[in-house]
Design an enzyme around this catalytic site. Structure first.
Site, short mmCIF file in Angstrom:
data_model
loop_
_atom_site.label_atom_id
_atom_site.label_comp_id
_atom_site.label_asym_id
_atom_site.label_seq_id
_atom_site.Cartn_x
_atom_site.Cartn_y
_atom_site.Cartn_z
N ALA A 166 0.85 -1.24 -0.05
CA ALA A 166 0.12 -0.04 0.09
C ALA A 166 0.96 1.43 -0.04
O ALA A 166 0.32 2.30 0.16
CB ALA A 166 -1.01 0.10 1.47
N ILE A 206 5.65 3.10 -3.65
CA ILE A 206 6.47 2.22 -4.82
C ILE A 206 5.50 0.99 -5.17
O ILE A 206 5.32 0.83 -6.41
CB ILE A 206 7.71 1.44 -4.38
CG1 ILE A 206 8.69 2.49 -4.05
CG2 ILE A 206 8.33 0.39 -5.39
CD1 ILE A 206 10.13 2.14 -3.49
N GLY A 207 4.84 0.57 -3.96
CA GLY A 207 3.75 -0.37 -4.36
C GLY A 207 2.72 0.20 -5.52
O GLY A 207 2.16 -0.66 -6.23
N ARG A 236 13.52 5.71 7.74
CA ARG A 236 14.19 6.67 8.80
C ARG A 236 13.36 7.63 9.61
O ARG A 236 12.81 8.39 8.89
CB ARG A 236 15.61 7.30 8.30
CG ARG A 236 16.51 7.69 9.32
CD ARG A 236 17.53 8.79 8.59
NE ARG A 236 18.22 8.18 7.65
CZ ARG A 236 19.43 7.79 7.72
NH1 ARG A 236 20.07 8.18 9.07
NH2 ARG A 236 20.29 7.08 6.93
N GLN A 274 10.92 -11.92 7.73
CA GLN A 274 10.63 -12.35 6.19
C GLN A 274 11.34 -13.29 5.54
O GLN A 274 11.02 -14.13 4.92
CB GLN A 274 10.35 -11.06 5.48
CG GLN A 274 9.28 -10.27 6.03
CD GLN A 274 8.88 -8.80 5.00
OE1 GLN A 274 9.94 -8.63 4.03
NE2 GLN A 274 8.24 -8.06 5.45
N VAL A 278 14.01 -4.28 -1.95
CA VAL A 278 13.93 -2.59 -2.51
C VAL A 278 14.17 -2.00 -1.30
O VAL A 278 14.85 -0.89 -1.11
CB VAL A 278 12.83 -2.30 -3.20
CG1 VAL A 278 12.65 -1.04 -3.71
CG2 VAL A 278 12.77 -3.35 -4.57
N ASN A 282 14.97 -0.20 2.03
CA ASN A 282 16.50 0.28 2.76
C ASN A 282 16.60 -0.10 3.98
O ASN A 282 15.64 0.02 4.93
CB ASN A 282 16.64 1.77 2.39
CG ASN A 282 17.12 2.07 0.96
OD1 ASN A 282 17.80 1.35 0.30
ND2 ASN A 282 16.27 3.14 0.29
N ASP A 324 20.17 2.80 -9.46
CA ASP A 324 21.39 3.45 -9.48
C ASP A 324 21.83 3.37 -11.08
O ASP A 324 22.64 4.11 -11.70
CB ASP A 324 22.28 2.91 -8.50
CG ASP A 324 21.74 3.00 -7.25
OD1 ASP A 324 21.41 3.75 -6.98
OD2 ASP A 324 21.59 1.85 -6.55
N HIS A 366 23.73 0.26 -2.25
CA HIS A 366 22.91 1.05 -2.69
C HIS A 366 22.87 2.31 -1.61
O HIS A 366 21.94 2.21 -0.98
CB HIS A 366 21.33 0.60 -2.85
CG HIS A 366 20.43 1.71 -3.31
ND1 HIS A 366 20.38 2.43 -4.19
CD2 HIS A 366 19.43 2.17 -2.21
CE1 HIS A 366 19.46 3.41 -4.14
NE2 HIS A 366 19.10 3.29 -3.01
#
Ligand SMILES: NC(=O)C1=CN([C@@H]2O[C@H](COP(=O)(O)OP(=O)(O)OC[C@H]3O[C@@H](n4cnc5c(N)ncnc54)[C@H](O)[C@@H]3O)[C@@H](O)[C@H]2O)C=CC1
Ligand SMILES: O=C([O-])CC(=O)C(=O)O
Length: 329
Positions: free
Chosen positions: A14, A17-18, A95, A115, A132, A134, A162, A190
């Site tokens: 949700a 990015i999703g 963060r 997970q 994906v 971070n 990147d 990354h």
């Protein structure tokens, strides 16, 4: 005969990015226009997040995608990851104000340990995992270490954004079509320490390095621009990159599953000692993909400048690993 559906899990379904990613998976942009999919969507067990997920699923329904043959919502990775072929691990703890890097690492270590264990228990043994969220490389490392019964090579981290950013910067500098650039690599983490390296790159068969011929631009403009692009987008948009991140996730998984026809792409993958990177460090390497497997491009010459950059980003990854070691049982 129609292909059997593939089960694709997306965490953080949700989130921003999703919202860009799910519709393109359902449209066949990742696994092919003849591949039916079942989406297994994970969000946190929070009323607001689960309600938002229901809304996204309503929109997915409203697209009437012919390839979307099933879709379920989950709040537990043990059900979300059941029998999956593909996992996009996008959801992560962002963060917060005053949060130190080590706090962020610890919060995400918990998520990716749980997970990883769930993938170990219930996913297909051939599952392809892209992290994906971070810090992506270290989260992938944690998930991999928490899934000892799955092959380590099934766990990857996203460096493709990147890679794509570096491609566009080079194309703009040269005034050449971005699609003509080959053999680019972004080494390492990354994070701003990543090392975009165009020494081997070609454009329409010509050497990119020779065409640009500007080591000062490379060191002082190109490398920092790519490294700090995420922060520049947050500064401009007030939110972190989302559509470009989803696009890169699609590129990564598409190429892993369907192949690169000999072309190089960058993937964060566990090292087997290539280029002096210690085993199991999830590091951005140049790879080619064929028959559902990636292969690190080996034998590239590493000059002194590159060695220094590659070690710098490696050292950051080793520090991140050391910071979560006590959390890995
Ligand atoms: N590797 C890369 O190149 C990039 C990585 N990112 C990272 O991707 C992550 C997601 O970004 P956005 O979608 O913009 O964030 P977002 O905050 O919009 O969405 C994240 C979603 O994940 C969910 N979530 C959090 N913990 C979860 C868990 N344990 N299980 C399932 N869902 C969970 C949240 O409820 C939220 O809906 C962030 O960590 C971001 O830093 C973003 C851009 C590029
Ligand atoms: O910087 C961020 O938080 C998001 C990110 O990873 C990127 O855009 O590369």
């Amino acid at each position: 005969m129609a292909k059997a559906p593939m089960r694709v899990a997306v965490t953080g379904a949700a989130g921003q990015i999703g919202y860009s990613l799910l519709f393109r998976i359902a449209n066949g942009d990742v696994l092919g226009k003849d591949q039916p999919v079942i989406l297994q969507l994970l969000e946190i067990p929070d009323e607001k997040a689960q309600k938002a997920l229901q809304g996204v699923m309503m929109e997915l329904e409203d697209c009437a995608f012919p390839l979307l043959v099933g879709m379920t919502a989950h709040s537990d990775p043990m059900t979300a990851f059941k029998d999956i072929d593909i996992a996009f691990l996008v959801g992560a703890r962002p963060r917060g104000p005053g949060m130190e890097r080590k706090d962020l690492l610890a919060a995400n270590a918990q998520i990716f340990t749980a997970q990883g264990k769930a993938l170990n228990a219930v996913a297909k043994r051939t599952v392809k995992v892209l992290v994906v969220g971070n810090p992506a490389n270290t989260n992938a490392y944690i998930a991999m270490k928490s899934a000892p019964d799955l092959p380590a090579k099934n766990f990857t981290a996203m460096l493709r954004l990147d890679h794509n950013r570096a491609l566009s910067q080079l194309a703009a500098k040269m005034g050449k079509p971005v699609g003509d650039i080959e053999k680019l690599v972004v080494w390492g983490n990354h994070s701003p320490t990543m090392y975009p390296d165009h020494r081997f790159a070609t454009v329409g068969g010509e050497s990119v390095k020779a065409l640009i011929n500007d080591p000062v631009w490379n060191k002082e403009v190109h490398i920092p621009t790519v490294g700090k692009r995420g922060a520049a987008i947050i500064e401009a948009r007030g939110l972190s990159s989302a559509a470009s991140a989803a696009n890169a996730a699609i590129d990564h998984m598409h190429d892993w599953v369907l192949g690169t026809n000999g072309k190089w792409v960058t993937m964060g993958v566990p090292s087997n000692g290539e280029y002096g990177i210690p085993k199991d460090v999830i590091y951005g390497f140049p790879v080619t993909c064929e028959n559902g497997e990636y292969k690190i491009v080996e034998g590239l010459e590493i000059d002194e400048f590159s060695r220094e950059r590659m070690d710098h980003t490696l050292n950051e990854l080793l520090e991140e690993q050391a910071g979560v070691k006590h959390l890995l049982s």
